[in-house]
Design an enzyme around this catalytic site. Sequence first.
Site, PDB file in Angstrom:
ATOM      1  N   LEU A 132      -6.277  11.125   8.651  1.00 50.49           N
ATOM      2  CA  LEU A 132      -5.016  11.534   8.032  1.00 50.49           C
ATOM      3  C   LEU A 132      -3.918  11.573   9.097  1.00 50.49           C
ATOM      4  CD1 LEU A 132      -6.303  14.405   5.706  1.00 50.49           C
ATOM      5  CD2 LEU A 132      -6.157  11.958   5.281  1.00 50.49           C
ATOM      6  N   GLU A 190      -5.440   2.829   8.300  1.00 47.89           N
ATOM      7  CA  GLU A 190      -6.804   2.311   8.457  1.00 47.89           C
ATOM      8  C   GLU A 190      -6.829   0.786   8.526  1.00 47.89           C
ATOM      9  OE1 GLU A 190      -9.574   3.908   5.559  1.00 47.89           O
ATOM     10  OE2 GLU A 190     -11.264   2.802   6.391  1.00 47.89           O
ATOM     11  N   ARG A 211     -21.883  12.795  13.731  1.00 46.73           N
ATOM     12  CA  ARG A 211     -22.140  12.061  12.492  1.00 46.73           C
ATOM     13  C   ARG A 211     -23.126  10.909  12.652  1.00 46.73           C
ATOM     14  NH1 ARG A 211     -16.026  11.417   9.898  1.00 46.73           N
ATOM     15  NH2 ARG A 211     -15.855  13.585   9.263  1.00 46.73           N
ATOM     16  N   GLY A 226       0.837  -1.208   0.000  1.00 49.83           N
ATOM     17  CA  GLY A 226       0.000   0.000   0.000  1.00 49.83           C
ATOM     18  C   GLY A 226       0.860   1.242   0.000  1.00 49.83           C
TER      19      GLY A 226
END
Lengths: 207, 653, 245
Positions: B457, B441, B346, B56
């Site tokens: 981030l 993540e 949220r 990744g």
Amino acid sequence: MAVTGLVMLLYLVAHMLGNLKVFFGPDDINGYAAWLRTIGQPFLGHEWFLWIARSGLLAAVVLHGVSAYQLSRRDLAARPSKYAHKRRRASYATRTMRWGGVILALFIVWHILDLTTLTVNPAAEEGHPYQNIVASFGRWYVDVFYVVAMLAVGLHIRHGFWSAAQTLGANNARRDRALKLTANTLALALTAGFLSVPVAVMTGIVK
Amino acid sequence: MSGDEVSTYLDYTLGEPVADTRAPAGPIEQRWDQRRFDAKLVNPANRRKHTVIVVGTGLAGGAAGATLAEQGYHVVQFCFQDSPRRAHSIAAQGGINAAKNYRNDGDSVRRLFYDTVKGGDFRARESNVHRLAQVSVEIIDQCVAQGVPFAREYGGLLDTRSFGGVQVSRTFYARGQTGQQLLLGAYQALSRQIAAGNVEMHPRTEMLDLLVVDGRARGIVARDLVTGEIRSYTADAVVLASGGYGNVFYLSTNAKNSNATAIWRAHRRGAYFANPCFTQIHPTCIPRSGEHQSKLTLMSESLRNDGRIWVPKAQGDTRPPAEIPEEERDYYLERIYPAFGNLVPRDIASRAAKNVCDEGRGVGPGGQGVYLDFADAIRRLGRDAVEAKYGNLFEMYERITAEDPYRVPMRIYPAIHYTMGGLWVDYDLQTTVPGLFAIGEANFSDHGANRLGASALMQGLADGYFVLPPTLNDYLARHPLPAVPADHPVLTETEAEVEDRLNLILAVDGDRTPDSFHRELGELLWDECGMARDEAGLRRALERIPRLREEFWRRIKVPGTGQELNQSLEKANRLVDYFELAELMCLDALHRAESCGGHFRTESQTPEGEAARRDEEFGYAAAWEFTGTGAAPVLHREALDFEYVHPTQRSYA
Amino acid sequence: MNLTLRIWRQAGPDAAGSMTTYHVSGISPDMSFLEMLDTLNEELITRGDQPVAFDHDCREGICGACGMVINGQAHGPERTTTCQLHMRHFRDGDTIDVEPWRAAAFPVVKDLVVDRSAFDRIIGSGGYITAPTGSAPDAHATPVPKEAADTAFEHAECIGCGACVAACPNGSAMLFTSAKVVHLNVLPQGAPERASRVRNMVTAMDAEGFGGCTNTGECATACPKGIPLPSIAAMNREFLRAARG
């Protein structure tokens, strides 16, 4: 390309202004032509300046042409497969740089043979450019060729001037519009200036 | 429960507890310093002899690859995209948190730590979160030095904003493209190392299995997506930075190709998977426009600062919004949560939207949307002011929907956005497979049951630039390993397994496309394991998933071969892992009979309808051990202690 | 909507390719261009044909993975990425030509997929600021004038999609390269490597086989992120400055 182009552009401006002397009569322009040969005297000899200028221009033309050739080869190699869907790209002036350049190169050869060496000039009177000009533009095919070439010059300068500014790093977001306007003005003024001579001959204003 | 002849996936067993043994004891502020001091070092001259595989190239992977290469290690890095610059971190909009306290508004490392633990609804490990807050300040320095063009004020200093309902202004940003700019910073640092020959980069190459030799992670098996070549790559340690698994839902804000295969294959090889049911739903996404929808697009949460959310009071009211008079509108967030109104967190905003749509009051195609109305804001502030604040978002909305939000209210709907769960890691970010690390993540570490805005981030870069390099150093220094011979049986066997699975998929030659299966699985998960979950629904899903998997192996259709670029094969192969992951998510959600953070069990709510945690029973992270496809997994609990931030119940009423 | 698609199909890097005609029906104007291709691909797979390969990922216009030449225009008729182009910009019954980026430096991998790794190598040659992790001073140690920060940002927005190269009649990568040169060269942090950066990146760009710039401006017209054409002039300025020493 940018530097040689700008050198030639400067020359064209002087050349065009000189041409306009044809409207002041034979003595004026013939005298001007004679004077050109005396520039720099007595430091330089007779016609020395002219030859220096000519060799500079020749170098500019050759280098401009060679660069154009190399750039074109590289550009064509960078897109070996073409798009199946053809589409008009960029402005007319931009798209015609390559062919316009070829037309101009051919024109320069003819133009020198016609009005410098007088090889193909019907009057061929050395030291009398006025008479040679009037004689040359008396032929319809010369007029056509000349008009086409001058339109090509206009288009070439229209893209070329702005493009040179871009290449030399003189452009930025604030100047972009002013540069384009200058390019258009230069192109228009030079084309109109150059075309005024054959038009004047054809219409009988200059005879 | 297990041992029975008809044991099912539901009959999971309880294994030994799992615990982090790496975080030093002592005051929390000193633990990271102490850990770095305790870490053994590798002699700089010897680092070139160590190979590290990084899978990744997002914020975590890009940062780790560049940093390890700078330190002198030989890095072999992989991404399935055509370039490391395309990793999905690039799409993050909002910003990155850091406890710089440049505003002098009372921020501190301690406060960021506190906010993150509380925001995670007390399901994260305190030591890790505190370290994250400490490291946050260094990230900003690092990124500025790399040339990341953060927003600045006229004095030339960095601008910050308040984000996600916190009281301090600690979010650094680069317009709405913070993720892009941070990722390009990491990508450029990585590119420098690639050009220098310190990183061997393999783009368009996908990890399909983990090589475990003598109990340690020693490499991966990867497929060249262009030629189809499958081969082993060996190393002294493997770092997974392959992102989250939100795409298991098919429709999410994730990039289309983001997938769970790397972490899932690692899970199958022994790495525990923690808290898979902790998924985050973002309330302000553009609703789907039809069956063809391939992904969902997020719009910044900041829109809720000025937009008012409403639906018609009556069910099935299909009048255009302008024709619905004020008294027939239900501004439901303002009604239910008068104190916070449209700015509730949220998960609450998302659930409320789902509730009104379930009542048949949703708007737009399929009734899956609510209005976000700027008419009042335009009246109050003027159109120009609204345009200055949200112009680019309005433009994006109009491009996608062809509706002008200055005249017609926007339609929004929640969508899957981020996954807090992931591979279980200790304080060193090492998984339960020695030598296998997970960062960003891909791990479960820092966000608990809910992630705060602008913290993804921060965590990705913290792990990649600052946390992993010293802990990996320690691992390499302590475990000098002999090279794995190229003909080692583990390599040939694992390669053969990978190859066999692809061939099996190709051999089915059925009549259903990979996307059709993925869509069906996604809808099932969204319905039963989405914004609100209950026992009956989760049991339904757990019954349905194995049948879908069985159907997949009967009916999947993948044209072409494995020896070429075959995007359908890639999709189908990832689906095989999604089926297993989906099953574990539902099981995790079923076993966690409490509500917390992004996990809302309708059975566990306060009288006001808020999420009710049950700390005594579920105050742990659930780390699952794989035992076989469709076989009941083993649950290992990591007890969570809260020494510094004491659990309280959230209330926004 | 019913559409006729003519799509470039090419089985592999060395295979010959051709435009192949397909018909799709039931296309919704709300679909993105890529969703329209998804629809076609679902049909192709069910028929047992190979679906059309194309690069795509984020589908929100920021990753730069997608890109195809649609009716002769890079990313199609709107100034955006292919994933953000919607079918409402076409009419029922239209015939749409879809081709890969065409450039010697971007060889076709399969169908509409091209290899853009040349861009990565250009960045690797100098498109960075050397700042090893841990070496950074405090972020406020060097204030950056807002104007410089804004210019840097404007150029850093490049997504590396390659539309500039695809649109340029010369297949030139000047706009891509200049975006990175300008982004880093206007910042004080980028100053120490200012000259070497532009020299090395231009050298790398030329070595990849991109064409030269004839200032046609097609690149900036096609750029979905609006990288301005004068960026190229700015890079030329940096290059000449570096050449003067």
